[in-house]
Design a protein around this motif. Structure first.
Motif, mmCIF file in Angstrom:
data_model
loop_
_atom_site.group_PDB
_atom_site.id
_atom_site.type_symbol
_atom_site.label_atom_id
_atom_site.label_comp_id
_atom_site.label_asym_id
_atom_site.label_seq_id
_atom_site.Cartn_x
_atom_site.Cartn_y
_atom_site.Cartn_z
ATOM 1 N N UNK B 115 32.907 -10.829 33.344
ATOM 2 C CA UNK B 115 31.897 -10.284 32.440
ATOM 3 C C UNK B 115 31.848 -11.099 31.141
ATOM 4 N N UNK B 116 33.015 -11.341 30.572
ATOM 5 C CA UNK B 116 33.076 -12.121 29.326
ATOM 6 C C UNK B 116 32.589 -13.551 29.554
ATOM 7 N N UNK B 117 32.916 -14.107 30.704
ATOM 8 C CA UNK B 117 32.467 -15.474 30.999
ATOM 9 C C UNK B 117 30.943 -15.533 31.084
ATOM 10 N N UNK B 118 30.350 -14.493 31.671
ATOM 11 C CA UNK B 118 28.888 -14.426 31.743
ATOM 12 C C UNK B 118 28.270 -14.366 30.358
ATOM 13 N N UNK B 121 28.573 -17.830 28.640
ATOM 14 C CA UNK B 121 27.610 -18.789 29.163
ATOM 15 C C UNK B 121 26.235 -18.581 28.514
ATOM 16 N N UNK B 122 25.836 -17.318 28.444
ATOM 17 C CA UNK B 122 24.528 -17.032 27.864
ATOM 18 C C UNK B 122 24.505 -17.191 26.349
ATOM 19 N N UNK B 123 25.623 -16.894 25.700
ATOM 20 C CA UNK B 123 25.668 -17.149 24.255
ATOM 21 C C UNK B 123 25.357 -18.608 23.961
ATOM 22 N N UNK B 124 25.970 -19.478 24.754
ATOM 23 C CA UNK B 124 25.738 -20.901 24.533
ATOM 24 C C UNK B 124 24.283 -21.277 24.813
#
Lengths: 338, 338
Positions: B115-118, B121-124
């Protein structure tokens, strides 16, 4: 304000969620032009000139953060107030909020009306409005979350970090009432005096965010937060970020008459006072030469502030002492929700 | 960022919530000075000069707004993107977000890491950061909510109201994919072409907020929203607030290759296209003389915008016509989550 299921969904015979939003929530947005009557997808906000926006969010789950049979009015007020308390501890003045409700299919319209009435009452008290939100349905425990938005003079937000060794440690109001009130509600604490029992329960159900006090601490306090996890745990949070230790004199910790009565009957309850949470008082650190200023703020706001200890060097750790200066062993350093 | 239960709570052998927040979420806040590393009680934000703050919140419940076996990365991205979509439709540029997670005791740390990785990724991808939040535990379905904060030039936020009779109606991208993708996931729609099936599923799981398009509509569109309830239902929302009617030519509605393939096999799926939700495209109204400007925005942003109809007088109501100009009876005017 989006309702995420549609009128034709039926919702077990209760009014459609669109109609409910219109009915229950739209009046809560009436005072805020940027809420657009909850008929848009987002809210618009600008703080006062030379102010910054402060944001915080807290969630509550039935059976964890409130009791399923708590009255809906007090559940609403607690949800709002725990967030206003965060703003107050940062020196911010509240302006508005966004609300997410995950209700159960069987949550009655009466319950929702009570919930909205509780919000309206507090909105009037604190001068804020509903700006938007989302409504969903859950098969699990009711889950509520609220984003509170406030403003603070630019550069003046009071942080957790910033306390220095030698600072006085203060707390507003009284500590421990909420934890004792929860014990009363759970039948674990017998209070013969019904007024005392009612006081403790009210303190648990309806925290009093120190919105009249917190903003006056800007430029006065070095560090602050609101006591939600428990006095010692939250003091630990300040120390951790500030790089300090702290020593609390437990005999200085301000207690309500009801809490004093409970402690007189069972001195072990001191652990509930030091470790119990949900007080929503402001715990802050300020240099000793600001004592008279802090006294004046207390007088102006009608909210007491009591000096309960001293910030020390980080190597000293965080401790509580009794009147004779002896360390008290406190098992329950942090609050665990039931 | 507050974890509302304490380390000593144990949490069934998984790392304490404080440690989890540190581990999973603190890196998501690294880019935002006002998030204070999630170590304070509130976040601080100031929009750019002459800009206003735009706020929106959306919640998702497992089994309602996402499937319990959806990958955690896509659940995270959907949660973020449905909110960014609201900001984009208002002409706002996203800046940050607050996150509330109500996880189950048995939610695995691996799930949380995904979840945090998702989110990361989108933050970037979208240039935003996590500013704060709250973590609670529920015995019910996982419930997630996210408050997105953006900014828009003062006075330029695009409202739902503001459309006028005679305005052209446009929609970005393609419509209907998400509803068809959900049908694929539920086994209710057979797509022989696996690439088409994958396209529809991805469109359901990972909406593409039109953040590169929406802000360029400021001063160009009279009214806008993002298509979350379904094309016809959301068009109805614009009409309701604007005091207009609308007529859509269904043959103009832009469809993906996959959606066209599905409709060729079963023309009744037009109802899923017109009524299905979760498209997260921008539906907007603009006067005819801005057609070339809109074409230029589409070219610049690499996001198509298709003219699909005309705003009419309120008394005309909201209707869809076929290529011969005959009204289409659409049963499913709004989307109901499964």
């Amino acid at each position: 304000m989006a309702a995420r299921s549609k009128p034709e969904g039926g919702n077990g015979g209760r009014p459609s969620e669109f109609a409910l939003i219109e009915d229950l929530f739209a009046p809560l947005a009436a005072g805020a032009p940027g809420a657009y009557g909850l008929k848009d997808d987002a809210a618009l906000f600008s703080p006062s000139p030379d102010h910054e926006t402060v944001l915080t969010v807290d969630a509550m789950v039935a059976g964890v953060h409130f009791l399923p049979d708590d009255p809906p009015e007090t559940v609403a007020r607690k949800l709002l107030r725990v967030n206003l308390s965060d703003l107050a501890a940062k020196g911010a003045t509240p302006r508005g909020y966004l609300l997410v409700t995950a209700w159960r299919a069987e949550t009655s319209v009466d319950w929702m009306r009570g919930f909205a009435a509780g919000l309206m009452e507090d909105q009037n008290l604190f001068g804020i409005s509903l700006w938007g939100g989302d409504t969903v349905t859950t098969t699990g425990p009711m889950t509520l979350s609220l984003t509170a938005i406030g403003e603070v003079a630019a550069g003046q937000m009071i942080r957790r970090g910033g306390a220095r060794p030698g600072d006085d440690i203060y707390v507003t109001g009284t500590v421990g009432d909420a934890a004792l009130g929860l014990s009363v509600l759970r039948g674990a604490l017998d209070m013969p005096d019904t007024a005392d029992a009612a006081h403790l329960v009210r303190r648990y159900r309806e925290p009093e965010p120190r919105t009249a006090f917190g903003p006056k601490l800007c430029g006065v306090a070095h560090a602050a937060l609101d006591v939600s996890d428990g006095l010692m745990a939250d003091l630990g949070h300040i120390c951790e970020v500030s790089g300090t230790g702290a020593r609390i004199n437990m005999e200085s910790v301000p207690l309500s008459r009801a809490a004093r009565a409970a402690l007189a009957r069972d001195p072990r309850l001191v652990e509930a006072v030091a470790g119990g949470g949900d007080d929503y008082e402001i715990l802050f650190a300020a240099p000793p030469d600001r004592a008279s200023k802090i006294g004046a703020i207390a007088a102006e706001s009608g909210i007491s502030a009591t000096r309960i200890g001293t910030m020390t060097e980080q190597s000293d750790g965080v401790s509580a002492i009794d009147g004779a200066g002896n360390k008290i062993a406190l098992k329950q350093l942090g609050y665990r929700h039931f």
